[in-house]
Design a protein around this motif. Structure first.
Motif, PDB file in Angstrom:
ATOM      1  N   PHE A  63       0.866  -1.170   0.000  1.00  0.00           N
ATOM      2  CA  PHE A  63       0.000   0.000   0.000  1.00  0.00           C
ATOM      3  C   PHE A  63       0.905   1.223   0.000  1.00  0.00           C
ATOM      4  CE2 PHE A  63      -2.510   3.465   1.683  1.00  0.00           C
ATOM      5  CZ  PHE A  63      -3.591   3.402   0.825  1.00  0.00           C
ATOM      6  N   GLU A  64       0.698   2.070  -0.963  1.00  0.00           N
ATOM      7  CA  GLU A  64       1.612   3.189  -1.204  1.00  0.00           C
ATOM      8  C   GLU A  64       0.842   4.349  -1.808  1.00  0.00           C
ATOM      9  OE1 GLU A  64       6.053   2.648  -2.708  1.00  0.00           O
ATOM     10  OE2 GLU A  64       4.679   2.847  -4.404  1.00  0.00           O
ATOM     11  N   ARG A  65       1.142   5.547  -1.330  1.00  0.00           N
ATOM     12  CA  ARG A  65       0.458   6.762  -1.776  1.00  0.00           C
ATOM     13  C   ARG A  65       1.465   7.906  -1.786  1.00  0.00           C
ATOM     14  NH1 ARG A  65      -4.647   8.095  -3.296  1.00  0.00           N
ATOM     15  NH2 ARG A  65      -4.110  10.068  -2.257  1.00  0.00           N
ATOM     16  N   SER A  66       1.161   8.973  -2.532  1.00  0.00           N
ATOM     17  CA  SER A  66       2.039  10.149  -2.477  1.00  0.00           C
ATOM     18  C   SER A  66       1.278  11.383  -2.019  1.00  0.00           C
ATOM     19  CB  SER A  66       2.670  10.429  -3.839  1.00  0.00           C
ATOM     20  OG  SER A  66       1.784  11.178  -4.651  1.00  0.00           O
ATOM     21  N   LEU A  67       2.037  12.395  -1.645  1.00  0.00           N
ATOM     22  CA  LEU A  67       1.485  13.722  -1.362  1.00  0.00           C
ATOM     23  C   LEU A  67       2.254  14.745  -2.181  1.00  0.00           C
ATOM     24  CD1 LEU A  67       1.135  13.912   2.553  1.00  0.00           C
ATOM     25  CD2 LEU A  67      -0.728  13.728   0.880  1.00  0.00           C
ATOM     26  N   PRO A  68       1.578  15.803  -2.588  1.00  0.00           N
ATOM     27  CA  PRO A  68       2.308  16.920  -3.196  1.00  0.00           C
ATOM     28  C   PRO A  68       3.168  17.592  -2.111  1.00  0.00           C
ATOM     29  CG  PRO A  68       0.002  17.515  -2.868  1.00  0.00           C
ATOM     30  CD  PRO A  68       0.133  16.062  -2.502  1.00  0.00           C
ATOM     31  N   LEU A  69       4.208  18.244  -2.562  1.00  0.00           N
ATOM     32  CA  LEU A  69       5.154  18.856  -1.633  1.00  0.00           C
ATOM     33  C   LEU A  69       4.482  19.790  -0.624  1.00  0.00           C
ATOM     34  CD1 LEU A  69       8.011  18.030  -1.865  1.00  0.00           C
ATOM     35  CD2 LEU A  69       8.538  20.149  -3.098  1.00  0.00           C
ATOM     36  N   GLU A  70       3.562  20.585  -1.122  1.00  0.00           N
ATOM     37  CA  GLU A  70       2.940  21.572  -0.249  1.00  0.00           C
ATOM     38  C   GLU A  70       2.239  20.923   0.949  1.00  0.00           C
ATOM     39  OE1 GLU A  70      -0.050  23.832  -2.199  1.00  0.00           O
ATOM     40  OE2 GLU A  70      -0.467  25.069  -0.424  1.00  0.00           O
ATOM     41  N   LYS A  71       1.499  19.850   0.668  1.00  0.00           N
ATOM     42  CA  LYS A  71       0.785  19.179   1.761  1.00  0.00           C
ATOM     43  C   LYS A  71       1.770  18.439   2.670  1.00  0.00           C
ATOM     44  CE  LYS A  71      -2.910  18.084   4.012  1.00  0.00           C
ATOM     45  NZ  LYS A  71      -3.659  19.149   4.725  1.00  0.00           N
ATOM     46  N   ALA A  72       2.778  17.844   2.051  1.00  0.00           N
ATOM     47  CA  ALA A  72       3.771  17.103   2.848  1.00  0.00           C
ATOM     48  C   ALA A  72       4.501  18.030   3.814  1.00  0.00           C
ATOM     49  CB  ALA A  72       4.753  16.403   1.920  1.00  0.00           C
ATOM     50  N   LEU A  73       4.700  19.274   3.389  1.00  0.00           N
ATOM     51  CA  LEU A  73       5.468  20.213   4.220  1.00  0.00           C
ATOM     52  C   LEU A  73       4.600  21.025   5.179  1.00  0.00           C
ATOM     53  CD1 LEU A  73       8.043  21.432   1.544  1.00  0.00           C
ATOM     54  CD2 LEU A  73       8.455  19.913   3.493  1.00  0.00           C
ATOM     55  N   HIS A  74       3.291  20.794   5.123  1.00  0.00           N
ATOM     56  CA  HIS A  74       2.437  21.477   6.099  1.00  0.00           C
ATOM     57  C   HIS A  74       2.808  20.967   7.493  1.00  0.00           C
ATOM     58  CE1 HIS A  74      -0.976  22.776   8.436  1.00  0.00           C
ATOM     59  NE2 HIS A  74      -1.376  23.534   7.424  1.00  0.00           N
ATOM     60  N   PRO A  75       2.989  21.871   8.437  1.00  0.00           N
ATOM     61  CA  PRO A  75       3.475  21.419   9.752  1.00  0.00           C
ATOM     62  C   PRO A  75       2.533  20.450  10.475  1.00  0.00           C
ATOM     63  CG  PRO A  75       2.963  23.793   9.739  1.00  0.00           C
ATOM     64  CD  PRO A  75       2.919  23.331   8.324  1.00  0.00           C
ATOM     65  N   ASP A  76       1.264  20.399  10.060  1.00  0.00           N
ATOM     66  CA  ASP A  76       0.340  19.475  10.720  1.00  0.00           C
ATOM     67  C   ASP A  76       0.277  18.103  10.047  1.00  0.00           C
ATOM     68  OD1 ASP A  76      -0.156  21.409  12.591  1.00  0.00           O
ATOM     69  OD2 ASP A  76      -2.074  22.039  11.733  1.00  0.00           O
TER      70      ASP A  76
END
Lengths: 353, 353
Positions: A153-166
């Protein structure tokens, strides 16, 4: 006397893999007790080894490395009340019917997640200039229907969401280490997104320089608005504005008198600003009383309404939530082939005798 | 590791009173473990006292008296495998919708009941010439919607059924004393009848010389075929011929290959003689393999069918049972206002990928 205790249970949808929903109509807590947290799996549970106490970070970073459980626990942490909702929650309501787990309203649960910001981890290893997306791999794997190879099971996030502090790598739920079934030792928690993004048993983080194309991103968890064509498809990301009526129960029989109508409402885009109820099939709407947790940007709101009913008869009750981004639950469901994101106006009918 | 155990749970329909259904799709046993036995209550659980270890027998008998728990346990006993099915089982399938607990397929469970023949008890006290019906009162009581007084749960049986040697006062389930929630210390067990007849927490037996008219006999548990009139009503008594498809699950997604289709079938009039499956919406029917318990007249039959599927697509699967009295599950449900006795052909659809 133990034999007299009356408690609700998870509702079983499948056992292999395990899919069970929360008895949401019968819960009142802001923090769902772990035994009532819905369970949604694509595969059988992984076999954990010492490997899984290390998270590997590789790809487009300056310093690929491993983080050990103890190191992560030693870093600055934060705690957030975050609901997780399966993208297929309420799937059972789609007409025409769609295949997949027939979730009713309980593929949602909420609690306090504690962990480290993914941002801190990524800053530690240093993102390369060409970093585009972050890929998260869980320790669970298996075959998808119609496929011949095991895949994780594998998924990605865009950089902006990944770098959100929450966006955090959580290791505690409700102040205890994560339970095995919910991702121990590590679970990615992505507030505001449907829960397929919150990868359990997080093992590997890969920074890539293009768009991730794995099957849980480009085949499943995609809205397909048409039955026979992939035209107009788009990915499942943030939670739709939504609500449920927890009590009374649909098609139940009540006495004349005073009843509390109650439920919860949530959104992935801002906060809930209104919960409206209609007793005339959507002609007119009244406001329910909203209760929200202070300083918790993601938590659901609970709502209630005191309903005085003086005449016998059948009553339809509709609920719809509105959020601070102006979104409101639609009258008509957005039908899509795989049955994601159902958020049409919630409807029950009750009979008063 | 306990945290990895995968087990089904009861499905919660209401908590006050407690109504929870059996996870019937995920059970294989002939004798439902007590924790998976469905729970159906009209009222809150009774508060048991020493009184309840005495059964009072009064009315049209030669020797009104009390029987103590120990005396009943000292009498000749018999053990029977008997399914109990709530008359509202499968109610959720009625269209138009009917009010009441929205039971899916799990308001049925089965196990070994041990007790004394009611006949022996009645012969001990001696029935008067004018005895007509036997009334059974449970220790549970409360208000029905729209009523102002507390009433006990109470039902009657005609003399013929009451005197059948297999109508028993049970004190054991699956070789253990009855559990509190299922009637401890005594539960009447009426094989072949819907389970409203099998009164829990049996406290009083009254022999009467006319027709019993209590609300659980003449208001509830009556088939009303018309929405707006009581015309043509008749009482709920014996189980309809019925079946369920336990696996696969409705609207699930399967691989190409070989699958076992399995389920159970039951009747309140004789025994199951055929289980038919259709893959073409009822045009043609194939026979499933039936398994029945030897020397158990009342137990459900289990059935299975090996299904080889070679092409992707959507498949409808219908099941219908036939019994030794010639009854067969009908194509069209018998709609009735309170939603009892649903037994139309069982239907699922699955998608093969």
């Amino acid at each position: 006397m133990n034999g007299k205790q009356i408690i609700p249970f998870l509702t079983t949808k499948s056992l292999h893999p395990e899919n069970q929903e929360s008895p949401i109509n019968f819960l009142n807590e802001w923090q769902t007790p772990i035994k009532y947290f819905y369970r949604r799996n694509h595969f059988t549970y992984p076999f954990l080894t010492q490997h899984h106490f290390w998270i590997q970070i590789s790809g487009q970073v300056h310093q690929p490395r491993f983080f050990h459980y103890n190191e992560i626990l030693s870093m600055p942490s934060k705690s957030l009340i975050v609901p997780l909702e399966c993208a297929g929650n309420k799937r059972v309501n789609f007409i025409p019917k769609v295949y997949g787990e027939q979730w009713e309203e309980g593929a949602i649960s909420q609690g306090k997640w504690t962990g480290v910001s993914l941002k801190d981890i990524l800053e530690n290893v240093g993102l390369s200039q060409n970093a585009q997306e972050i890929v998260f791999e869980g320790a669970d794997f298996g075959k998808k229907p119609g496929m011949h190879e095991n895949i994780p099971f594998e998924r990605s996030l865009p950089l902006e969401k990944a770098l959100h502090p929450d966006t955090i790598i959580a290791y505690k739920y409700n102040d205890k280490p994560l339970s095995f079934k919910h991702g121990y030792p590590f679970r990615l928690i992505v507030p505001n997104w449907y829960a397929m993004a919150s990868v359990k048993w997080l093992s590997k983080i890969k920074v890539i320089d293009d768009a991730y194309k794995g099957p849980f991103q480009t085949d499943d968890y995609v809205y397909y608005p048409h039955e026979d064509s992939d035209r107009d498809k788009f990915p499942v990301t943030i939670l739709n504005v939504n609500s449920i009526i927890q009590q009374p129960i649909h098609l139940s029989i009540l006495n004349i008198g005073i009843h509390e109508i109650k439920g919860i409402a949530w959104t992935g885009n801002g906060s809930i600003t209104e919960l409206q109820l209609s007793f005339d099939k959507g002609e007119t709407w009244k406001y329910a009383t909203l209760n929200s947790l202070l300083n918790q940007d993601y938590a659901w709101s609970s709502w209630s309404y005191i309903w005085k009913v003086e005449k016998k008869g059948e009553y339809a009750i509709y609920s719809r939530a509105k959020d601070s981004s102006g979104r409101i639950q639609p009258q008509t469901p957005f039908w899509n082939r795989k049955g994601y994101g159902y958020n049409a106006v919630s409807k029950i009918t009750v009979k008063v005798e």
